[in-house]
Every structure is written in structure tokens, then in C-alpha cells.
Design a protein around this motif. Structure first.
Motif, PDB file in Angstrom:
ATOM      1  N   ALA A 147       0.841  -1.197   0.000  1.00  0.00           N
ATOM      2  CA  ALA A 147       0.000   0.000   0.000  1.00  0.00           C
ATOM      3  C   ALA A 147       0.882   1.256   0.000  1.00  0.00           C
ATOM      4  N   ARG A 148       0.348   2.322  -0.562  1.00  0.00           N
ATOM      5  CA  ARG A 148       1.039   3.605  -0.536  1.00  0.00           C
ATOM      6  C   ARG A 148       0.393   4.511   0.506  1.00  0.00           C
ATOM      7  N   LEU A 149       1.158   5.470   1.007  1.00  0.00           N
ATOM      8  CA  LEU A 149       0.664   6.376   2.042  1.00  0.00           C
ATOM      9  C   LEU A 149       1.037   7.807   1.717  1.00  0.00           C
ATOM     10  N   ARG A 150       0.047   8.703   1.811  1.00  0.00           N
ATOM     11  CA  ARG A 150       0.296  10.143   1.761  1.00  0.00           C
ATOM     12  C   ARG A 150      -0.031  10.691   3.139  1.00  0.00           C
ATOM     13  N   GLU A 151       0.976  11.208   3.822  1.00  0.00           N
ATOM     14  CA  GLU A 151       0.780  11.778   5.149  1.00  0.00           C
ATOM     15  C   GLU A 151       0.495  13.269   5.042  1.00  0.00           C
ATOM     16  N   ARG A 152      -0.121  13.793   6.120  1.00  0.00           N
ATOM     17  CA  ARG A 152      -0.446  15.221   6.195  1.00  0.00           C
ATOM     18  C   ARG A 152      -1.228  15.668   4.957  1.00  0.00           C
ATOM     19  N   PHE A 153      -2.176  14.840   4.584  1.00  0.00           N
ATOM     20  CA  PHE A 153      -2.984  15.091   3.397  1.00  0.00           C
ATOM     21  C   PHE A 153      -4.419  15.358   3.828  1.00  0.00           C
ATOM     22  N   ALA A 154      -4.956  16.521   3.476  1.00  0.00           N
ATOM     23  CA  ALA A 154      -6.312  16.907   3.854  1.00  0.00           C
ATOM     24  C   ALA A 154      -7.249  16.736   2.667  1.00  0.00           C
ATOM     25  N   VAL A 155      -8.290  15.943   2.838  1.00  0.00           N
ATOM     26  CA  VAL A 155      -9.307  15.774   1.806  1.00  0.00           C
ATOM     27  C   VAL A 155     -10.244  16.966   1.840  1.00  0.00           C
ATOM     28  N   THR A 156     -10.442  17.598   0.679  1.00  0.00           N
ATOM     29  CA  THR A 156     -11.298  18.791   0.607  1.00  0.00           C
ATOM     30  C   THR A 156     -12.547  18.565  -0.228  1.00  0.00           C
ATOM     31  N   GLY A 157     -12.594  17.507  -1.013  1.00  0.00           N
ATOM     32  CA  GLY A 157     -13.761  17.268  -1.846  1.00  0.00           C
ATOM     33  C   GLY A 157     -13.739  15.899  -2.464  1.00  0.00           C
ATOM     34  N   LEU A 158     -14.805  15.564  -3.162  1.00  0.00           N
ATOM     35  CA  LEU A 158     -14.947  14.283  -3.831  1.00  0.00           C
ATOM     36  C   LEU A 158     -14.964  14.480  -5.340  1.00  0.00           C
ATOM     37  N   ILE A 159     -14.504  13.485  -6.062  1.00  0.00           N
ATOM     38  CA  ILE A 159     -14.667  13.411  -7.508  1.00  0.00           C
ATOM     39  C   ILE A 159     -15.843  12.469  -7.759  1.00  0.00           C
ATOM     40  N   VAL A 160     -16.817  12.919  -8.510  1.00  0.00           N
ATOM     41  CA  VAL A 160     -18.019  12.141  -8.759  1.00  0.00           C
ATOM     42  C   VAL A 160     -18.209  11.956 -10.258  1.00  0.00           C
ATOM     43  N   VAL A 161     -18.448  10.731 -10.679  1.00  0.00           N
ATOM     44  CA  VAL A 161     -18.651  10.400 -12.077  1.00  0.00           C
ATOM     45  C   VAL A 161     -19.990   9.696 -12.224  1.00  0.00           C
ATOM     46  N   ASP A 162     -20.904  10.291 -12.953  1.00  0.00           N
ATOM     47  CA  ASP A 162     -22.213   9.682 -13.193  1.00  0.00           C
ATOM     48  C   ASP A 162     -22.868   9.219 -11.896  1.00  0.00           C
ATOM     49  N   GLY A 163     -22.771  10.053 -10.874  1.00  0.00           N
ATOM     50  CA  GLY A 163     -23.421   9.758  -9.613  1.00  0.00           C
ATOM     51  C   GLY A 163     -22.655   8.849  -8.683  1.00  0.00           C
ATOM     52  N   ARG A 164     -21.455   8.400  -9.082  1.00  0.00           N
ATOM     53  CA  ARG A 164     -20.647   7.532  -8.239  1.00  0.00           C
ATOM     54  C   ARG A 164     -19.385   8.263  -7.796  1.00  0.00           C
ATOM     55  N   VAL A 165     -19.012   8.086  -6.542  1.00  0.00           N
ATOM     56  CA  VAL A 165     -17.748   8.629  -6.067  1.00  0.00           C
ATOM     57  C   VAL A 165     -16.612   7.893  -6.765  1.00  0.00           C
ATOM     58  N   ALA A 166     -15.678   8.658  -7.314  1.00  0.00           N
ATOM     59  CA  ALA A 166     -14.590   8.065  -8.089  1.00  0.00           C
ATOM     60  C   ALA A 166     -13.228   8.606  -7.667  1.00  0.00           C
ATOM     61  N   GLY A 167     -13.149   9.200  -6.488  1.00  0.00           N
ATOM     62  CA  GLY A 167     -11.875   9.699  -5.998  1.00  0.00           C
ATOM     63  C   GLY A 167     -12.076  10.876  -5.066  1.00  0.00           C
ATOM     64  N   VAL A 168     -10.971  11.489  -4.671  1.00  0.00           N
ATOM     65  CA  VAL A 168     -11.024  12.641  -3.781  1.00  0.00           C
ATOM     66  C   VAL A 168     -10.134  13.750  -4.310  1.00  0.00           C
ATOM     67  N   ARG A 169     -10.467  14.958  -3.911  1.00  0.00           N
ATOM     68  CA  ARG A 169      -9.602  16.108  -4.130  1.00  0.00           C
ATOM     69  C   ARG A 169      -9.034  16.506  -2.779  1.00  0.00           C
ATOM     70  N   GLY A 170      -7.760  16.834  -2.745  1.00  0.00           N
ATOM     71  CA  GLY A 170      -7.153  17.223  -1.485  1.00  0.00           C
ATOM     72  C   GLY A 170      -5.815  17.887  -1.688  1.00  0.00           C
ATOM     73  N   ALA A 171      -5.130  18.117  -0.574  1.00  0.00           N
ATOM     74  CA  ALA A 171      -3.837  18.785  -0.640  1.00  0.00           C
ATOM     75  C   ALA A 171      -2.936  18.241   0.451  1.00  0.00           C
ATOM     76  N   GLY A 172      -1.658  18.088   0.105  1.00  0.00           N
ATOM     77  CA  GLY A 172      -0.638  17.644   1.044  1.00  0.00           C
ATOM     78  C   GLY A 172       0.574  18.533   0.955  1.00  0.00           C
ATOM     79  N   PRO A 173       1.710  18.068   1.468  1.00  0.00           N
ATOM     80  CA  PRO A 173       2.930  18.874   1.431  1.00  0.00           C
ATOM     81  C   PRO A 173       3.357  19.288   0.034  1.00  0.00           C
ATOM     82  N   ASP A 174       2.964  18.499  -0.993  1.00  0.00           N
ATOM     83  CA  ASP A 174       3.346  18.818  -2.366  1.00  0.00           C
ATOM     84  C   ASP A 174       2.287  19.617  -3.114  1.00  0.00           C
ATOM     85  N   GLY A 175       1.251  20.049  -2.387  1.00  0.00           N
ATOM     86  CA  GLY A 175       0.232  20.860  -3.024  1.00  0.00           C
ATOM     87  C   GLY A 175      -1.033  20.089  -3.334  1.00  0.00           C
ATOM     88  N   PRO A 176      -1.987  20.744  -4.034  1.00  0.00           N
ATOM     89  CA  PRO A 176      -3.270  20.097  -4.322  1.00  0.00           C
ATOM     90  C   PRO A 176      -3.131  18.994  -5.367  1.00  0.00           C
TER      91      PRO A 176
END
Length: 383
Positions: A147-176
Motif C-alpha cells: 500500500a502507498r501512504l500520503r501523510e499530512r494530506f487533507a481531503v477537501t472534496g470528492l470526484i463524482v462520475v455519473d453519480g458515483r464517487v470516483a476519488g477525492v480532491r485534497g492537498a498535502g505537502p506537495d500541493g493540491p
């Protein structure tokens, strides 16, 4: 459905802008991860471990660094210890310096029961680790499995495709960044960002029934667990990492001390000293930390929807008086790993598999939820 999930084995190993991002089309080639796990603690990290060792591409994100301390009851009940044994992690836990607990004393208004818990005729050893040790161990094992890990990463939103959640939008030490996945898992605690963003319905909310304070002590005379009930208060002592003892005080909400650290600390210390048996156990000990407080709502949410699912406290949280949280999180990880394997491999429809996880979770939790509410409510009543 529950039987299908439990018997299932992987057949196809494969690798408020509005807080909501709409995308018209997103093909499978645009899903770099099979599962995105938000929260890498007692539910999220084991889930990442279990899915990665099945061959799935898993990304874990957490707003903190791995092993950051958090408010916790510490105790891993026997079912949770059995799960750790199944994962082969008990030796690693003991190497962190967390002592095994083989004896217990329950004191109810001066009536004392002591002994060594048994399960199936054998000694039921349990543990009460610092979360700094336990969570870091679980994350390390997940990473070791792929598994991979992104630390200090804040989720700010969801990516939605045709009514289904398909990911997240967020920001960490390397930016959004936008992270795409076939399934998003909210394992981010009782104040879950994922639960808030998907508007997961609350199915039951019993409110805050009790409050607690706990601190770490060095030099206590306790080697096992001691739990003492006096009137409307409960006090427990648990050996933990670093030759320390967690001393917890549970009390009714209306007895909460005045605001401010000074009043809180004085209330904690005076409440412990009022019980002679506890005072004796702490007579030669030193409090080595500021007492921490917890006030947990007893509530549960609907835990799945199109492209998303909740695990651990994100979907079901209850008062720490029954110390169920860590063991429940482990159980969620195990059941959800089977469900996601079934849904992602195609042996079951993904929505069907997540519904089966939800049904299994309810079957495992509802009785304990009712019991915990009763126990916490009991502490809040006059006796």
C-alpha cells in the motif's frame, strides 16, 4: 450474502469549489488506484494491508503523520487480539514494549472479582497499546504489503462520475492533487470528512451519555487491569507502553469540570483520590502527562453508497466506556476486505458486496451498541 463474503477468496488478483467535482467521463485507465482509503489508523491501515496483499492498488491518505497520537481507550479486547494473531502482528506489537495483560480485577462498590480471563480453555491475553505504537505498526505493515501512504494530506472534496464517487480532491505537502479510485473508503474517525461529503445518513444518535478523562502514570503498583466503580464514576487502570499505566476516569456529563485546564486537572486528580483503592495504587506513582478528555456521541451512520463505504468510527462510534473501538475497527477491516475483493474482482457486484458488508457490520455491532449506551447511560444516572 454474509456467507458469500466470508467464503469468498480472491479469484482475480489485479493490481464547497463545492467539495464536489463533477466529471463527464472517466475510464478505467483513469483510476490509478483500486481503493483509496481516507484515514490510516485502526480501520484504514489494516484494510490497506489486506487489500494490498490480495494484489490491489491501494492508496492511503491521512491528515496526520503515521503514529501521531490520538484520543483512545487503548484496550484491544480479545476478539481484536485474535484478529492481530491471524494477521501475525502480535509479536510486533509486543516488540513495541506493550505488555501483555493476563489478569484483571473488577471492583463494584467494594465487591471485587479477580482472575485471569480465559477463552476456549486458554489464557485470553489482551493488550492496551499507546496509539503512537499501534498505529505506526499497522501503517508499516500495510506499506510492507504494497500500500502507498500520503501523510499530512487533507481531503477537501470528492470526484463524482455519473453519480458515483470516483476519488477525492485534497492537498498535502506537495500541493493540491486529485486522486482517482474505483472505491473511496472513509476510515477517518467519528468526525469523518468522507461521511460529511457524501452526506451519509445518521441512522441512530443517542448523544453523549458519559465523559472521560485519562492520563499516563509512571510507577503504579498495577500489573494487570483494575476497574473500579464508585457511584456514578468508573475508574480503570491499564498497563501500556513505556512502563506506563493509563488511568481513565468516566463520569456523567453534568459533572464535567469548569472550563480550562486547571479545573480539568484538579477534577481528575481529586476524583481519583476520593477512591481509597485507587489512591493506594497511585500512591507512589507520578502523573507524567496532562489528562486528556473525551466526549463521544453514540451514533451510527448508513455506511455505503455508490463508490463509497465507511469503516471504523466513521460509520459507527460509541462511548469508550466499553472499549470496543479498536477491536471493532479490526473487524471492519477484515469484513470489508472480503467485500471489496468480491466486488472489485467481479465475483459479486460492487454495490451488492458493499451491502453485504453493511449487513455483516450491523449483525456484529448492534447488540454491542445497545449495551454500550446502556452502560454509559447507567453511569449518568443516580444509583
Amino acid at each position: 450474502m454474509v456467507r458469500e463474503l466470508r467464503e469468498h477468496r480472491s479469484q482475480h488478483c489485479r493490481r464547497e469549489r463545492k467539495c464536489l467535482v463533477s466529471v463527464n467521463q472517466l475510464g478505467m485507465e483513469d483510476h490509478p488506484y483500486d481503493v483509496l482509503v481516507v484515514g490510516a489508523r485502526c480501520a484504514g491501515a489494516p484494510l490497506g494491508m489486506l487489500l494490498s496483499q490480495r494484489g490491489y492498488a491501494v492508496e492511503m491518505v491521512d491528515q496526520n503523520a503515521a503514529g501521531t497520537d490520538t484520543v483512545s481507550t487503548h484496550w484491544i479486547r480479545w476478539p481484536g487480539v485474535q484478529q492481530l494473531r491471524a494477521w501475525g502482528l502480535v509479536p510486533a506489537l509486543e516488540k513495541t514494549g506493550c505488555p501483555p495483560i493476563a489478569s484483571a480485577s473488577l471492583d463494584f462498590e467494594g465487591r471485587v472479582v479477580t482472575g485471569g480471563p480465559k477463552a476456549g480453555g486458554t489464557e485470553a491475553v489482551t493488550y492496551a497499546p499507546r496509539r503512537t505504537a499501534l498505529d505506526a505498526l499497522l501503517v508499516a505493515e500495510a506499506i510492507a504489503k504494497g500500500a502507498r501512504l500520503r501523510e499530512r494530506f487533507a481531503v477537501t472534496g470528492l470526484i463524482v462520475v455519473d453519480g458515483r464517487v470516483a476519488g477525492v480532491r485534497g492537498a498535502g505537502p506537495d500541493g493540491p492533487v486529485d486522486l482517482h479510485a474505483r472505491v473511496v473508503v472513509g476510515a477517518d474517525g467519528r468526525n469523518s470528512t468522507v461521511a460529511r461529503l457524501v452526506k451519509a445518513p445518521v441512522l441512530e444518535d443517542r448523544g453523549i451519555l458519559a465523559r472521560s478523562l485519562y492520563g499516563y502514570w509512571r510507577g503504579t503498583a498495577e500489573r494487570g487491569v483494575r476497574v473500579v466503580f464508585r457511584g456514578r464514576r468508573g475508574i480503570s487502570l491499564w498497563p501500556t507502553n513505556g512502563d506506563l499505566t493509563v488511568v481513565s476516569l468516566v463520569f456523567p456529563p453534568e459533572e464535567a469540570p469548569a472550563p480550562g485546564r486547571t479545573a480539568r486537572d484538579a477534577f481528575y486528580m481529586s476524583s481519583l483520590r476520593e477512591v481509597p483503592e485507587v489512591g493506594q495504587a497511585l500512591a507512589s506513582a507520578d502523573l507524567v502527562s496532562q489528562p486528556r478528555s473525551a466526549a463521544v456521541r453514540n451514533a451510527r451512520r448508513h455506511v455505503h453508497g455508490p463508490g463509497w463505504v465507511l469503516a471504523g468510527d466513521a460509520g459507527h462510534h460509541k462511548d469508550p466506556v466499553s472499549a470496543q473501538g479498536i477491536s471493532d475497527a479490526f473487524a471492519d477491516a477484515a469484513v470489508l476486505a472480503y467485500a471489496l475483493d468480491a466486488g472489485l474482482s467481479g465475483s459479486l457486484g460492487l454495490d451488492e458486496a458493499l451491502a453485504g458488508y453493511s449487513a455483516t457490520r450491523d449483525a456484529q455491532r448492534l447488540a454491542a451498541f445497545a449495551y454500550t449506551c446502556q452502560q454509559a447511560d447507567w453511569l449518568g444516572e443516580s444509583h
